[in-house]
Scaffold this motif. Structure first.
Motif, PDB file in Angstrom:
ATOM      1  N   ALA A 142       0.840  -1.202   0.000  1.00 34.95           N
ATOM      2  CA  ALA A 142       0.000   0.000   0.000  1.00 34.95           C
ATOM      3  C   ALA A 142       0.873   1.248   0.000  1.00 34.95           C
ATOM      4  N   PRO A 143       0.337   2.400  -0.418  1.00 38.71           N
ATOM      5  CA  PRO A 143       1.106   3.651  -0.403  1.00 38.71           C
ATOM      6  C   PRO A 143       1.597   3.975   1.001  1.00 38.71           C
ATOM      7  N   GLU A 144       2.639   4.761   1.078  1.00 37.95           N
ATOM      8  CA  GLU A 144       3.228   5.130   2.358  1.00 37.95           C
ATOM      9  C   GLU A 144       2.186   5.796   3.255  1.00 37.95           C
ATOM     10  N   GLY A 145       2.106   5.332   4.475  1.00 37.72           N
ATOM     11  CA  GLY A 145       1.152   5.873   5.430  1.00 37.72           C
ATOM     12  C   GLY A 145      -0.166   5.128   5.457  1.00 37.72           C
ATOM     13  N   VAL A 146      -0.547   4.549   4.321  1.00 35.10           N
ATOM     14  CA  VAL A 146      -1.826   3.838   4.237  1.00 35.10           C
ATOM     15  C   VAL A 146      -1.743   2.492   4.946  1.00 35.10           C
ATOM     16  N   GLY A 147      -0.586   1.848   4.834  1.00 37.48           N
ATOM     17  CA  GLY A 147      -0.416   0.549   5.472  1.00 37.48           C
ATOM     18  C   GLY A 147      -0.664   0.619   6.963  1.00 37.48           C
ATOM     19  N   ASN A 148      -0.246   1.698   7.582  1.00 37.85           N
ATOM     20  CA  ASN A 148      -0.446   1.857   9.020  1.00 37.85           C
ATOM     21  C   ASN A 148      -1.935   1.935   9.363  1.00 37.85           C
ATOM     22  N   ASP A 149      -2.724   2.564   8.469  1.00 42.20           N
ATOM     23  CA  ASP A 149      -4.173   2.613   8.677  1.00 42.20           C
ATOM     24  C   ASP A 149      -4.783   1.221   8.615  1.00 42.20           C
ATOM     25  N   LEU A 150      -4.297   0.385   7.718  1.00 41.47           N
ATOM     26  CA  LEU A 150      -4.789  -0.992   7.638  1.00 41.47           C
ATOM     27  C   LEU A 150      -4.548  -1.727   8.947  1.00 41.47           C
ATOM     28  N   PHE A 151      -3.380  -1.509   9.541  1.00 39.33           N
ATOM     29  CA  PHE A 151      -3.050  -2.141  10.818  1.00 39.33           C
ATOM     30  C   PHE A 151      -3.887  -1.560  11.960  1.00 39.33           C
ATOM     31  N   ARG A 152      -3.941  -0.221  12.030  1.00 38.13           N
ATOM     32  CA  ARG A 152      -4.603   0.443  13.159  1.00 38.13           C
ATOM     33  C   ARG A 152      -6.058   0.023  13.312  1.00 38.13           C
ATOM     34  N   TYR A 153      -6.675  -0.332  12.218  1.00 44.20           N
ATOM     35  CA  TYR A 153      -8.088  -0.699  12.255  1.00 44.20           C
ATOM     36  C   TYR A 153      -8.350  -1.829  13.246  1.00 44.20           C
ATOM     37  N   ASP A 154      -7.376  -2.718  13.443  1.00 41.05           N
ATOM     38  CA  ASP A 154      -7.559  -3.871  14.312  1.00 41.05           C
ATOM     39  C   ASP A 154      -7.226  -3.597  15.772  1.00 41.05           C
ATOM     40  N   TYR A 155      -6.886  -2.359  16.105  1.00 39.28           N
ATOM     41  CA  TYR A 155      -6.553  -2.039  17.489  1.00 39.28           C
ATOM     42  C   TYR A 155      -7.776  -2.266  18.385  1.00 39.28           C
ATOM     43  N   ARG A 156      -7.552  -2.911  19.513  1.00 38.81           N
ATOM     44  CA  ARG A 156      -8.663  -3.260  20.410  1.00 38.81           C
ATOM     45  C   ARG A 156      -9.416  -2.013  20.889  1.00 38.81           C
ATOM     46  N   GLY A 157      -8.738  -0.869  20.907  1.00 40.81           N
ATOM     47  CA  GLY A 157      -9.386   0.368  21.318  1.00 40.81           C
ATOM     48  C   GLY A 157     -10.436   0.849  20.331  1.00 40.81           C
ATOM     49  N   TYR A 158     -10.396   0.358  19.109  1.00 40.26           N
ATOM     50  CA  TYR A 158     -11.373   0.757  18.103  1.00 40.26           C
ATOM     51  C   TYR A 158     -12.587  -0.166  18.063  1.00 40.26           C
ATOM     52  N   ALA A 170     -12.483   5.875   5.600  1.00 38.98           N
ATOM     53  CA  ALA A 170     -12.552   7.011   4.674  1.00 38.98           C
ATOM     54  C   ALA A 170     -11.171   7.330   4.124  1.00 38.98           C
ATOM     55  N   SER A 171     -10.150   7.213   4.960  1.00 41.81           N
ATOM     56  CA  SER A 171      -8.775   7.452   4.512  1.00 41.81           C
ATOM     57  C   SER A 171      -8.352   6.404   3.484  1.00 41.81           C
ATOM     58  N   LEU A 172      -8.711   5.146   3.726  1.00 42.36           N
ATOM     59  CA  LEU A 172      -8.383   4.083   2.776  1.00 42.36           C
ATOM     60  C   LEU A 172      -9.106   4.302   1.447  1.00 42.36           C
ATOM     61  N   ALA A 173     -10.356   4.705   1.529  1.00 36.27           N
ATOM     62  CA  ALA A 173     -11.127   4.949   0.303  1.00 36.27           C
ATOM     63  C   ALA A 173     -10.524   6.090  -0.507  1.00 36.27           C
ATOM     64  N   SER A 174     -10.035   7.113   0.172  1.00 41.00           N
ATOM     65  CA  SER A 174      -9.406   8.237  -0.525  1.00 41.00           C
ATOM     66  C   SER A 174      -8.153   7.786  -1.269  1.00 41.00           C
ATOM     67  N   ALA A 175      -7.415   6.850  -0.668  1.00 42.82           N
ATOM     68  CA  ALA A 175      -6.209   6.344  -1.326  1.00 42.82           C
ATOM     69  C   ALA A 175      -6.542   5.469  -2.525  1.00 42.82           C
ATOM     70  N   LEU A 176      -7.714   4.858  -2.526  1.00 42.36           N
ATOM     71  CA  LEU A 176      -8.099   3.973  -3.632  1.00 42.36           C
ATOM     72  C   LEU A 176      -8.897   4.692  -4.722  1.00 42.36           C
ATOM     73  N   GLU A 177      -9.285   5.926  -4.480  1.00 39.62           N
ATOM     74  CA  GLU A 177     -10.063   6.666  -5.488  1.00 39.62           C
ATOM     75  C   GLU A 177      -9.259   6.959  -6.759  1.00 39.62           C
ATOM     76  N   PRO A 178      -8.003   7.433  -6.667  1.00 37.47           N
ATOM     77  CA  PRO A 178      -7.255   7.725  -7.902  1.00 37.47           C
ATOM     78  C   PRO A 178      -7.097   6.530  -8.852  1.00 37.47           C
ATOM     79  N   PRO A 179      -6.791   5.312  -8.341  1.00 39.96           N
ATOM     80  CA  PRO A 179      -6.650   4.183  -9.269  1.00 39.96           C
ATOM     81  C   PRO A 179      -7.961   3.423  -9.492  1.00 39.96           C
ATOM     82  N   ARG A 180      -9.089   4.069  -9.224  1.00 41.91           N
ATOM     83  CA  ARG A 180     -10.386   3.386  -9.310  1.00 41.91           C
ATOM     84  C   ARG A 180     -10.650   2.807 -10.691  1.00 41.91           C
ATOM     85  N   ALA A 181     -10.381   3.582 -11.734  1.00 43.40           N
ATOM     86  CA  ALA A 181     -10.640   3.105 -13.099  1.00 43.40           C
ATOM     87  C   ALA A 181      -9.774   1.889 -13.413  1.00 43.40           C
ATOM     88  N   GLU A 182      -8.511   1.934 -12.966  1.00 46.86           N
ATOM     89  CA  GLU A 182      -7.606   0.814 -13.201  1.00 46.86           C
ATOM     90  C   GLU A 182      -8.095  -0.428 -12.475  1.00 46.86           C
TER      91      GLU A 182
END
Length: 261
Positions: A142-158, A170-182
């Motif tokens: 994943a792009p830099e910074g996005v990978g950490n969001d993938l991990f953080r989602y599983d934090y027990r505090g969430y 929403a942050s993950l979706a924003s990262a996937l919007e540019p390559p949506r057509a591809e």
């Protein structure tokens, strides 16, 4: 049959009680790491307005010093995070760095690996999240910074924190919007379903406010929180799949050339 040293260690499993006690001894024994935490508390960026470590502990109800024994995994995880955040910062401070800090970092990293967890950043702090092979594979590409969001989602505090999870998605979706057509060219159904969900499950748009007639979704507005969180978990997994698919698409030309050869 007499067991070997390796048999004993490899079959030991995880004893939360023993692991908590061992870490407690390293931190609170005489001249242990806790004395360094007290001495260098003023250098901690997360100290807030607490005037010393005892004040910090009282404000946040951190009473690890008097809780030497526990069999609760959540207690062990919290204790690890508490000590680790001090240790990693003391380990790089020239005025306060100690050999004990580096040893504590190694110990807790080894313990985290043993119990199947890993440390990731959450703002200025380190948190423990369970290891997940699929998410780790997606985070690597994943792009830099996005990978950490993938991990953080599983934090027990969430867990149960729909607003916190919504922001990550929403942050993950924003990262996937540019390559949506591809993405759509390679996996039309996945792409269509993914963006339908992020646009209609109160993630990127307010789908629960009747005043917004263009975005309001009665089904989502009346959905029980537990059910909505289950859908959010599905969206996170679909995000991971999309990042892995993009990595495949980056290699597609090379694969086609190899097939031709």
């Amino acid at each position: 049959m007499r067991r070997t040293f390796a048999d004993i260690l490899n079959g030991a499993g995880v004893d939360v009680f023993a692991e908590y006690h061992s870490l407690h001894m390293l931190v609170f024994q005489r001249y242990g790491f806790y004395s360094d935490m007290e001495e260098c508390f003023e250098w901690m960026p997360f100290s807030g307005t607490a005037y010393n470590l005892r004040d910090f502990n009282e404000r946040n109800q951190f009473d690890f010093e008097h809780a030497e024994y526990t069999e609760d995994l959540d207690d062990l995880l919290l204790f690890c995070e508490y000590v680790y955040n001090f240790a990693v910062r003391l380990n790089v401070l020239e005025d306060c760095g100690t050999r004990k800090a580096s040893g504590i970092v190694r110990h807790i990293n080894a313990l985290a690996d043993k119990i199947g967890y890993r440390f990731v950043h959450d703002g200025e702090l380190w948190i423990l999240v369970p290891r997940n092979d699929k998410i780790e594979a997606a985070a690597e590409v994943a792009p830099e910074g996005v990978g950490n969001d993938l991990f953080r989602y599983d934090y027990r505090g969430y867990k149960g924190d729909l607003d916190g999870k919504r922001k990550i998605l929403a942050s993950l979706a924003s990262a996937l919007e540019p390559p949506r057509a591809e993405l759509s060219k390679a996996a039309k159904a996945l792409t269509s379903d993914y963006f339908y969900l992020v646009n209609n499950l109160n993630i990127r748009h307010n789908n629960i406010d009747p005043a917004d007639s263009g975005k309001y979704n009665d089904w989502v507005a009346q959905m029980p929180p537990g059910e909505l969180e289950g859908w959010y978990d599905t969206v996170r997994d679909m995000s991971a799949a999309a990042f892995l698919l993009l990595e495949y698409l980056d290699k597609k030309d090379g694969i086609d050339e190899t097939k031709q050869r």
